[in-house]
Scaffold this motif. Structure first.
Motif, PDB file in Angstrom:
ATOM      1  N   ALA A   1       0.837  -1.189   0.000  1.00 14.23           N
ATOM      2  CA  ALA A   1       0.000   0.000   0.000  1.00 14.23           C
ATOM      3  C   ALA A   1       0.877   1.245   0.000  1.00 14.23           C
ATOM      4  O   ALA A   1       1.957   1.256   0.583  1.00 14.23           O
ATOM      5  CB  ALA A   1      -0.908   0.002   1.234  1.00 14.23           C
ATOM      6  N   ARG A   2       0.413   2.288  -0.672  1.00 11.03           N
ATOM      7  CA  ARG A   2       1.088   3.588  -0.746  1.00 11.03           C
ATOM      8  C   ARG A   2       2.321   3.511  -1.654  1.00 11.03           C
ATOM      9  O   ARG A   2       3.029   2.499  -1.708  1.00 11.03           O
ATOM     10  CB  ARG A   2       1.494   4.108   0.627  1.00 11.03           C
ATOM     11  CG  ARG A   2       0.405   4.007   1.706  1.00 11.03           C
ATOM     12  CD  ARG A   2      -0.892   4.658   1.272  1.00 11.03           C
ATOM     13  NE  ARG A   2      -1.845   4.733   2.380  1.00 11.03           N
ATOM     14  CZ  ARG A   2      -3.137   4.927   2.225  1.00 11.03           C
ATOM     15  NH1 ARG A   2      -3.650   5.038   1.006  1.00 11.03           N
ATOM     16  NH2 ARG A   2      -3.928   5.020   3.277  1.00 11.03           N
ATOM     17  N   PRO A   3       2.603   4.585  -2.356  1.00  7.53           N
ATOM     18  CA  PRO A   3       3.741   4.583  -3.294  1.00  7.53           C
ATOM     19  C   PRO A   3       5.076   4.251  -2.640  1.00  7.53           C
ATOM     20  O   PRO A   3       5.883   3.523  -3.203  1.00  7.53           O
ATOM     21  CB  PRO A   3       3.721   6.015  -3.846  1.00  7.53           C
ATOM     22  CG  PRO A   3       2.296   6.444  -3.736  1.00  7.53           C
ATOM     23  CD  PRO A   3       1.796   5.816  -2.472  1.00  7.53           C
ATOM     24  N   ASN A   4       5.321   4.770  -1.422  1.00  2.36           N
ATOM     25  CA  ASN A   4       6.595   4.461  -0.763  1.00  2.36           C
ATOM     26  C   ASN A   4       6.738   2.966  -0.519  1.00  2.36           C
ATOM     27  O   ASN A   4       7.797   2.382  -0.734  1.00  2.36           O
ATOM     28  CB  ASN A   4       6.698   5.219   0.567  1.00  2.36           C
ATOM     29  CG  ASN A   4       6.997   6.679   0.367  1.00  2.36           C
ATOM     30  OD1 ASN A   4       6.366   7.329  -0.445  1.00  2.36           O
ATOM     31  ND2 ASN A   4       7.952   7.202   1.113  1.00  2.36           N
ATOM     32  N   GLY A   5       5.648   2.345  -0.054  1.00  2.00           N
ATOM     33  CA  GLY A   5       5.699   0.910   0.186  1.00  2.00           C
ATOM     34  C   GLY A   5       5.998   0.138  -1.079  1.00  2.00           C
ATOM     35  O   GLY A   5       6.738  -0.856  -1.067  1.00  2.00           O
ATOM     36  N   GLU A   6       5.451   0.597  -2.185  1.00  5.63           N
ATOM     37  CA  GLU A   6       5.672  -0.100  -3.450  1.00  5.63           C
ATOM     38  C   GLU A   6       7.112   0.043  -3.921  1.00  5.63           C
ATOM     39  O   GLU A   6       7.766  -0.936  -4.295  1.00  5.63           O
ATOM     40  CB  GLU A   6       4.695   0.433  -4.507  1.00  5.63           C
ATOM     41  CG  GLU A   6       3.239   0.108  -4.178  1.00  5.63           C
ATOM     42  CD  GLU A   6       2.259   0.606  -5.233  1.00  5.63           C
ATOM     43  OE1 GLU A   6       2.719   0.899  -6.358  1.00  5.63           O
ATOM     44  OE2 GLU A   6       1.061   0.706  -4.926  1.00  5.63           O
ATOM     45  N   ILE A   7       7.624   1.251  -3.899  1.00  6.97           N
ATOM     46  CA  ILE A   7       8.967   1.450  -4.428  1.00  6.97           C
ATOM     47  C   ILE A   7      10.018   0.851  -3.493  1.00  6.97           C
ATOM     48  O   ILE A   7      11.142   0.539  -3.900  1.00  6.97           O
ATOM     49  CB  ILE A   7       9.248   2.954  -4.671  1.00  6.97           C
ATOM     50  CG1 ILE A   7      10.314   3.137  -5.765  1.00  6.97           C
ATOM     51  CG2 ILE A   7       9.654   3.657  -3.381  1.00  6.97           C
ATOM     52  CD1 ILE A   7       9.891   2.688  -7.124  1.00  6.97           C
TER      53      ILE A   7
ATOM     54  N   GLU B   1      -7.406   0.289  -3.090  1.00  7.00           N
ATOM     55  CA  GLU B   1      -7.615   0.235  -1.647  1.00  7.00           C
ATOM     56  C   GLU B   1      -8.968  -0.384  -1.299  1.00  7.00           C
ATOM     57  O   GLU B   1      -9.077  -1.194  -0.388  1.00  7.00           O
ATOM     58  CB  GLU B   1      -7.492   1.637  -1.044  1.00  7.00           C
ATOM     59  CG  GLU B   1      -7.647   1.649   0.469  1.00  7.00           C
ATOM     60  CD  GLU B   1      -7.342   2.998   1.072  1.00  7.00           C
ATOM     61  OE1 GLU B   1      -7.780   3.240   2.220  1.00  7.00           O
ATOM     62  OE2 GLU B   1      -6.658   3.823   0.416  1.00  7.00           O
ATOM     63  N   LYS B   2     -10.002  -0.017  -2.059  1.00  2.00           N
ATOM     64  CA  LYS B   2     -11.342  -0.532  -1.749  1.00  2.00           C
ATOM     65  C   LYS B   2     -11.484  -2.015  -2.089  1.00  2.00           C
ATOM     66  O   LYS B   2     -12.379  -2.687  -1.572  1.00  2.00           O
ATOM     67  CB  LYS B   2     -12.398   0.285  -2.490  1.00  2.00           C
ATOM     68  CG  LYS B   2     -12.379   0.170  -3.996  1.00  2.00           C
ATOM     69  CD  LYS B   2     -13.445   1.075  -4.609  1.00  2.00           C
ATOM     70  CE  LYS B   2     -13.488   0.956  -6.132  1.00  2.00           C
ATOM     71  NZ  LYS B   2     -13.826  -0.404  -6.576  1.00  2.00           N
ATOM     72  N   ASP B   3     -10.603  -2.548  -2.946  1.00  7.29           N
ATOM     73  CA  ASP B   3     -10.694  -3.959  -3.342  1.00  7.29           C
ATOM     74  C   ASP B   3      -9.862  -4.889  -2.461  1.00  7.29           C
ATOM     75  O   ASP B   3      -9.942  -6.118  -2.605  1.00  7.29           O
ATOM     76  CB  ASP B   3     -10.245  -4.133  -4.798  1.00  7.29           C
ATOM     77  CG  ASP B   3     -11.251  -3.524  -5.774  1.00  7.29           C
ATOM     78  OD1 ASP B   3     -12.434  -3.442  -5.410  1.00  7.29           O
ATOM     79  OD2 ASP B   3     -10.831  -3.137  -6.884  1.00  7.29           O
ATOM     80  N   ILE B   4      -9.056  -4.329  -1.582  1.00  7.51           N
ATOM     81  CA  ILE B   4      -8.206  -5.176  -0.750  1.00  7.51           C
ATOM     82  C   ILE B   4      -9.049  -6.090   0.132  1.00  7.51           C
ATOM     83  O   ILE B   4      -8.767  -7.286   0.272  1.00  7.51           O
ATOM     84  CB  ILE B   4      -7.250  -4.314   0.106  1.00  7.51           C
ATOM     85  CG1 ILE B   4      -6.194  -3.658  -0.794  1.00  7.51           C
ATOM     86  CG2 ILE B   4      -6.558  -5.167   1.172  1.00  7.51           C
ATOM     87  CD1 ILE B   4      -5.252  -2.736  -0.059  1.00  7.51           C
ATOM     88  N   SER B   5     -10.112  -5.539   0.719  1.00  8.40           N
ATOM     89  CA  SER B   5     -10.972  -6.352   1.592  1.00  8.40           C
ATOM     90  C   SER B   5     -11.572  -7.527   0.829  1.00  8.40           C
ATOM     91  O   SER B   5     -11.568  -8.675   1.308  1.00  8.40           O
ATOM     92  CB  SER B   5     -12.080  -5.484   2.194  1.00  8.40           C
ATOM     93  OG  SER B   5     -11.537  -4.486   3.037  1.00  8.40           O
TER      94      SER B   5
ATOM     95  N   ASN C   1       2.348  -1.262   4.903  1.00  3.17           N
ATOM     96  CA  ASN C   1       1.756   0.073   4.857  1.00  3.17           C
ATOM     97  C   ASN C   1       2.726   1.098   5.441  1.00  3.17           C
ATOM     98  O   ASN C   1       3.523   0.785   6.327  1.00  3.17           O
ATOM     99  CB  ASN C   1       0.440   0.097   5.648  1.00  3.17           C
ATOM    100  CG  ASN C   1      -0.343   1.384   5.411  1.00  3.17           C
ATOM    101  OD1 ASN C   1      -0.283   1.951   4.329  1.00  3.17           O
ATOM    102  ND2 ASN C   1      -1.065   1.836   6.412  1.00  3.17           N
ATOM    103  N   ILE C   2       2.663   2.319   4.926  1.00  6.28           N
ATOM    104  CA  ILE C   2       3.441   3.437   5.459  1.00  6.28           C
ATOM    105  C   ILE C   2       2.592   4.123   6.515  1.00  6.28           C
ATOM    106  O   ILE C   2       1.551   4.707   6.203  1.00  6.28           O
ATOM    107  CB  ILE C   2       3.830   4.428   4.354  1.00  6.28           C
ATOM    108  CG1 ILE C   2       4.509   3.694   3.199  1.00  6.28           C
ATOM    109  CG2 ILE C   2       4.726   5.527   4.915  1.00  6.28           C
ATOM    110  CD1 ILE C   2       5.799   3.026   3.560  1.00  6.28           C
TER     111      ILE C   2
END
Length: 507
Positions: A403-409, A447-451, A466-467
Motif C-alpha cells: 500500500a502507498r507509493p513508498n511501500g511499493e517502491i 484500496e477498496k478492493d483489498i478487503s 503500509n506506510i
C-alpha cells in the motif's frame, strides 16, 4: 617509583599504532559481521529496488526521493561488475561491501597521507574515532550514500591544508572535485562543502589574496560540474517546501546536533561531548599566540565546517522548511574528528596533553559501548525483519499487498519471490504503473478492493505493507489486522477473516 608516562614521539607512535590496529580490526569485523546479511534500515529496501532499473531511470527515481544520484550510480556499477562473477543483484552482502569500501579507502589515506603529515597518533586516533563514535559504524555499513559522502568530504578537507601551505592550482581542483562529488552524494555533504569554500573565501580575502585567481577558477569549475543537477535541485527544493517529513528543530534536538560528532540520541551525552570539545579547545588555546598560524587556521577550518553546517541547516529550517536531522551531519562529523586528532597531537604541554587525551578516551570508551549495544539492537531488529520476510517468501500460499507509493517502491524487489499486489497509482514516484510492470511481477489492485481480495481468497495468507505516516487503510469489519512488525515508519500486518470464516477455512 610513580607513574610518569611521557607523550613523546615514541609513545605517541605506540598509542597511534594501537588505535590504528583496532581500526583495522573494525574493518575486518565490518566484512564478516552477521549484520552484513540483514536489512538494517528501511531505506535499504529502496536501494535494493532501485538497482533493478537502468541508469537513466535510477537518476530520475533518486531525484523523486529528494537525493542526488552519485551513490546509486556507484552501486549500480559495482553490482554490474559483481554480476560478471555470478553475484546476485539481491545479495545484501555485495551491497554492503560497496558501503564498506570508503572506510577501507580512508584507512589507506590515513596510513599514507595523514600519518606522513601528522604522525601515527593522529592517524590512529582519527581512524578509531570514525569507527566507534556516534553512528559512524552504522553508516559505513548500510546500503546508503553516507559512507561515500564521508570519503569525499574528508578528501576535500585533507587537501585544503595543501591550499594553505602550497597554494597550487592542482590542490584547489582536488578540493573542488571532491566537494562536487560530496554534493552529488548527499545534500548535507554539499552544505559542508559550501562551508569549506566560505572559509576558503575568507582565507583568500584576509590571509592570502594571491590565491584569488585559483579561488575563482575552482568556484567556476565547481558550478560547471554541478550544473547538470541544479535544475533538479531547484525542483526538489519546491517539493521539500510543500511537504517534508523532518521534524521541527527544538532546543533538545539542537543540543544533540552539536554533540552528534561523538554521541547520538542522548541529550546528556551530547551535552557532555560539547563540553569536552570546548574544554580541549580552551586548553589548546593556552599555547597559542596572536600570530597567524596555518596549522591552527586549518584546525579552525574543520571546526567551522561542522558548526557552519549546523548553522546553515538551522537557518534553512527556521526560514524555509525543517531539514536539520542529526544523521545528516555525519560527513561534517568526520571532518571534525580529523581536526580533533590533529589538535591532540599538536598540544605541547604535557599536562594539557594528558587531560585532553583522557577526555577524548572517555568519549571513545562511551562511543565503543554505544556501538556494541547498537549493533546488538540492529542485529535483533534485522533478524526480526529477515525472519518475517523468509516466512512470507517461503509460504507458497502467501500474498504481499503493498500500500502507498513508498511501500511499493521500497518492497517491489520482493515481487519475484512472492505473489504481490500493489495499489495502482498513476505515478509511483515518477514511474507509471505500466512502467513498473515491465520490471517487476505484480498485480494491480485498489484500496477498496483489498478487503474483497482477502474475503474471496481464503486459501491465501495476506500480508499488508503500509506506510504509517500515510494513515491506516479502510478495511472491511470482517477483516482482522494483526501487526507483525512496526519499524521506522513501516508497518507489516497479517490480514485474516474474523469469526466463523476462519473456522470454515480451517475445515
Amino acid at each position: 617509583m610513580g607513574f610518569n608516562f611521557e607523550f613523546d614521539r615514541k609513545n605517541k607512535d605506540i598509542v597511534g599504532k594501537f588505535f590504528f590496529a583496532l581500526s583495522f580490526i573494525i574493518l575486518v569485523y565490518m566484512l564478516i559481521t552477521p549484520l552484513d546479511h540483514l536489512i538494517l534500515h528501511v531505506d535499504e529496501y529502496f536501494t535494493l529496488t532501485l538497482i533493478n532499473f537502468d541508469v537513466g531511470e535510477m537518476i530520475s527515481l533518486t531525484a523523486a526521493d529528494v537525493h542526488p544520484p552519485l551513490y546509486y550510480l556507484i552501486l549500480k556499477f559495482a553490482m554490474t561488475v559483481f554480476g560478471f562473477f555470478g553475484v546476485s543483484a539481491h545479495s545484501i552482502y555485495a551491497v554492503r561491501i560497496v558501503s564498506i569500501i570508503p572506510y577501507a579507502i580512508i584507512m589507506l589515506i590515513s596510513y599514507f597521507k595523514i600519518r606522513k603529515d601528522y604522525g601515527w597518533l593522529t592517524a590512529g586516533l582519527f581512524m578509531f574515532s570514525i569507527g566507534v563514535m556516534s553512528q559512524f559504524f552504522f553508516y559505513f555499513l548500510i546500503a546508503r550514500m553516507y559512507s561515500w559522502a564521508i570519503l569525499f568530504m574528508l578528501v576535500a578537507f585533507i587537501y585544503t591544508k595543501e591550499i594553505y601551505t602550497k597554494g597550487e592550482l592542482k590542490y584547489w581542483m582536488i578540493v573542488c572535485i571532491a566537494s562536487v562529488l560530496a554534493a552529488y552524494t548527499h545534500y548535507f555533504a554539499g552544505i559542508s562543502a559550501a562551508c569549506l569554500f566560505l572559509i576558503l573565501i575568507y582565507y583568500v580575502i584576509f590571509k592570502n589574496r594571491s590565491q584569488i585567481r585559483n579561488l575563482c577558477i575552482s568556484i567556476a569549475a565547481g558550478v560547471l560540474l554541478y550544473a547538470f543537477w541544479l535544475r533538479t535541485l531547484f525542483a526538489q527544493l519546491g517539493a521539500v517546501h510543500h511537504g517534508f517529513w523532518v521534524p521541527r528543530v527544538t532546543v533538545k534536538s539542537l543540543i544533540e546536533d552539536f554533540g552528534y560528532y561523538a554521541y547520538c540520541n542522548n541529550l546528556f551525552f551530547a551535552a557532555i561531548a560539547i563540553l569536552i570539545l570546548i574544554a580541549i579547545i580552551y586548553m589548546y588555546k593556552k599555547q597559542l599566540n596572536d600570530k597567524y598560524d596555518v596549522d591552527n587556521f586549518y584546525l579552525l577550518t574543520g571546526l567551522g565546517v561542522y558548526m557552519g553546517t549546523i548553522i546553515i541547516a538551522l537557518i534553512v529550517s527556521l526560514t524555509f522548511k525543517p531539514v536539520l536531522l542529526a544523521r545528516y551531519l555525519i560527513p561534517a562529523s568526520a571532518v571534525l574528528w580529523l581536526s580533533i586528532a590533529i589538535l591532540i597531537n599538536k598540544i605541547e604541554d604535557r599536562r594539557t596533553m594528558m587531560y585532553s587525551f583522557a577526555l577524548v578516551c572517555l568519549l571513545l570508551i562511551v562511543g565503543t559501548g554505544y556501538m556494541i549495544s547498537s549493533n546488538i539492537t540492529m542485529y535483533n531488529e534485522g533478524m526480526a525483519k529477515e525472519n518475517l520476510f523468509n516466512e512470507i517468501t517461503q509460504d507458497e500460499n502467501a500474498s504481499l499487498i503493498l500500500a502507498r507509493p513508498n511501500g511499493e517502491i521500497y518492497f517491489l524487489d520482493y515481487s519475484d519471490r512472492v505473489d504481490t499486489y500493489c495499489i495502482k497509482y498513476t505515478y509511483v514516484f515518477d514511474k507509471t504503473s505500466d512502467r513498473l510492470h515491465q520490471t517487476f511481477n505484480f498485480k494491480d489492485t485498489s484500496e477498496k478492493d483489498i478487503s474483497d481480495l482477502v474475503i474471496n481468497n481464503t486459501d491465501r495468507h495476506f500480508y499488508l505493507v503500509n506506510i504509517m505516516t500515510w494513515g491506516d487503510l479502510n478495511l472491511s469489519p470482517q477483516i482482522n489486522k494483526t501487526t507483525l512488525l512496526s519499524d521506522q515508519g513501516i508497518e507489516i500486518s497479517k490480514l485474516t477473516l474474523k469469526g466463523p470464516e476462519i473456522n470454515e477455512t480451517a475445515n
